[in-house]
Motif scaffolding. Structure first.
Motif, short mmCIF file in Angstrom:
data_model
loop_
_atom_site.label_atom_id
_atom_site.label_comp_id
_atom_site.label_asym_id
_atom_site.label_seq_id
_atom_site.Cartn_x
_atom_site.Cartn_y
_atom_site.Cartn_z
N ILE A 1 0.03 -14.52 14.98
CA ILE A 1 -1.22 -14.38 15.73
C ILE A 1 -1.33 -13.00 16.37
O ILE A 1 -2.43 -12.45 16.50
N TYR A 2 -0.22 -12.39 16.74
CA TYR A 2 -0.26 -11.08 17.39
C TYR A 2 -0.80 -9.98 16.45
O TYR A 2 -1.73 -9.27 16.82
N PRO A 3 -0.27 -9.83 15.23
CA PRO A 3 -0.89 -8.83 14.35
C PRO A 3 -2.31 -9.21 13.94
O PRO A 3 -3.16 -8.33 13.77
N LEU A 4 -2.57 -10.51 13.81
CA LEU A 4 -3.95 -10.92 13.50
C LEU A 4 -4.90 -10.57 14.63
O LEU A 4 -6.03 -10.14 14.39
N SER A 5 -4.44 -10.72 15.87
CA SER A 5 -5.27 -10.34 17.02
C SER A 5 -5.53 -8.84 17.02
O SER A 5 -6.64 -8.39 17.33
N LEU A 6 -4.53 -8.06 16.66
CA LEU A 6 -4.69 -6.61 16.58
C LEU A 6 -5.73 -6.25 15.50
O LEU A 6 -6.60 -5.40 15.73
N LEU A 7 -5.68 -6.91 14.36
CA LEU A 7 -6.66 -6.67 13.31
C LEU A 7 -8.07 -7.05 13.78
O LEU A 7 -9.05 -6.36 13.48
N ALA A 8 -8.17 -8.16 14.51
CA ALA A 8 -9.47 -8.59 15.03
C ALA A 8 -10.03 -7.56 16.01
O ALA A 8 -11.23 -7.23 15.98
N ILE A 9 -9.18 -7.01 16.87
CA ILE A 9 -9.62 -5.99 17.83
C ILE A 9 -10.09 -4.74 17.09
O ILE A 9 -11.14 -4.17 17.42
N PHE A 10 -9.33 -4.31 16.07
CA PHE A 10 -9.76 -3.14 15.28
C PHE A 10 -11.09 -3.40 14.59
O PHE A 10 -11.97 -2.54 14.58
N ALA A 11 -11.24 -4.58 14.00
CA ALA A 11 -12.48 -4.90 13.28
C ALA A 11 -13.67 -4.88 14.23
O ALA A 11 -14.73 -4.33 13.91
N LEU A 12 -13.51 -5.48 15.40
CA LEU A 12 -14.62 -5.49 16.37
C LEU A 12 -14.90 -4.08 16.91
O LEU A 12 -16.06 -3.71 17.07
N ALA A 13 -13.86 -3.31 17.17
CA ALA A 13 -14.06 -1.95 17.69
C ALA A 13 -14.80 -1.09 16.67
O ALA A 13 -15.74 -0.37 17.03
N ILE A 14 -14.41 -1.17 15.41
CA ILE A 14 -15.09 -0.38 14.38
C ILE A 14 -16.52 -0.84 14.23
O ILE A 14 -17.45 -0.02 14.11
N THR A 15 -16.75 -2.15 14.24
CA THR A 15 -18.10 -2.69 14.09
C THR A 15 -19.00 -2.22 15.23
O THR A 15 -20.12 -1.75 14.97
N PHE A 16 -18.54 -2.31 16.46
CA PHE A 16 -19.36 -1.87 17.59
C PHE A 16 -19.57 -0.36 17.58
O PHE A 16 -20.66 0.13 17.90
N ASP A 17 -18.55 0.39 17.19
CA ASP A 17 -18.68 1.84 17.09
C ASP A 17 -19.73 2.21 16.05
O ASP A 17 -20.59 3.05 16.31
N ARG A 18 -19.66 1.60 14.88
CA ARG A 18 -20.64 1.90 13.83
C ARG A 18 -22.05 1.47 14.24
O ARG A 18 -23.02 2.15 13.93
N MET A 19 -22.16 0.36 14.94
CA MET A 19 -23.48 -0.08 15.41
C MET A 19 -24.08 0.97 16.34
O MET A 19 -25.26 1.31 16.22
N TYR A 20 -23.29 1.49 17.25
CA TYR A 20 -23.77 2.51 18.17
C TYR A 20 -24.15 3.79 17.43
O TYR A 20 -25.20 4.39 17.69
N VAL A 21 -23.29 4.22 16.51
CA VAL A 21 -23.56 5.45 15.75
C VAL A 21 -24.85 5.31 14.95
O VAL A 21 -25.68 6.22 14.94
N TRP A 22 -25.04 4.17 14.31
CA TRP A 22 -26.26 3.97 13.53
C TRP A 22 -27.48 3.93 14.43
O TRP A 22 -28.53 4.47 14.09
N TRP A 23 -27.35 3.29 15.56
CA TRP A 23 -28.49 3.21 16.49
C TRP A 23 -28.83 4.59 17.05
O TRP A 23 -29.98 4.96 17.18
N ARG A 24 -27.81 5.38 17.33
CA ARG A 24 -28.02 6.67 17.98
C ARG A 24 -28.43 7.78 17.01
O ARG A 24 -29.30 8.58 17.32
N TYR A 25 -27.80 7.82 15.84
CA TYR A 25 -27.96 8.98 14.97
C TYR A 25 -28.67 8.72 13.64
O TYR A 25 -28.93 9.67 12.91
N ALA A 26 -28.95 7.48 13.31
CA ALA A 26 -29.52 7.23 11.98
C ALA A 26 -30.72 6.28 12.02
O ALA A 26 -31.16 5.84 10.97
N ARG A 27 -31.21 5.98 13.18
CA ARG A 27 -32.39 5.12 13.27
C ARG A 27 -33.58 5.90 12.75
O ARG A 27 -33.85 7.01 13.19
#
Length: 197
Positions: A18-44
């Motif tokens: 569960i510990y490495p899986l939790s780390l993967l989940a945190i990375f996946a969410l961080a990348i997703t939120f980062d890309r959402m912000y970048v798309w909203w800010r620079y590519a809308r």
């Protein structure tokens, strides 16, 4: 509150995987939120087509600024547009390789948790028969929880990866269409000014 207790118990049963899986989940969410912000800010995309009103960091504005020097030869502008387009594609796709890796790694880690849990269960079955029924069921629960969590993480990362990959493709089509329109307008203007003189 009982739901949170159930989730905490399931995570406890999942074991060390569960510990490495939790780390993967945190990375996946961080990348997703980062890309959402970048798309909203620079590519809308602007609704009214007013590219000049966009901030200088916006992808279309970055391409538009390459046409500001009207004395530059068209072949040079085309080269700069191609360079800017490949840089934009790289920037907008940043982190997607990690999402793609998480799509593959999360189920494999879940499968590893399944194997470890099943090995734990089979170890409790001795030569004289069943030694500890609760221990065997705990190992099976660990196996199932790890697999389920790995699959959920992979599904979330897969949806995010496919969404942003498709957006990058669409954005590059929009940049190409915009740049081709500007180059066509520039050629037409130069032909008219050449014919007038």
């Amino acid at each position: 509150m009982n739901e949170w207790n159930g989730i905490a118990e399931a995570l406890r049963l999942g074991g060390w995987v569960i510990y490495p899986l939790s780390l993967l989940a945190i990375f996946a969410l961080a990348i997703t939120f980062d890309r959402m912000y970048v798309w909203w800010r620079y590519a809308r995309m602007p609704r009214d087509g007013a590219v000049r009103a966009l901030p200088d960091e916006h992808v279309l504005r970055r391409v538009d600024m390459l046409f500001d020097d009207s004395s530059m030869p068209i072949w040079r502008i085309e080269g700069q547009v191609e360079t800017a387009a490949s840089q934009i594609e790289r920037e907008m796709g940043r982190g997607l390789w990690l999402l793609e890796t998480i799509v593959t790694a999360a189920p494999l880690l879940g499968l590893l948790g399944t194997i470890v849990g099943m090995m734990h269960s089979f170890r409790l079955i001795g030569g004289d028969g069943l030694v500890s029924p609760s221990g065997v069921s705990g190992g099976v629960a660990q196996a199932l929880v790890a697999t389920a969590i790995g699959l959920v993480i992979a599904l979330i990362a897969l949806f995010a990866f496919n969404y942003f990959s498709r957006r990058v493709d669409r954005l590059m089509d929009d940049v190409e269409t915009f740049a081709n329109g500007r180059i066509g307008d520039l050629r037409l203007a130069r032909e008219r000014s050449g014919a007038a003189s």
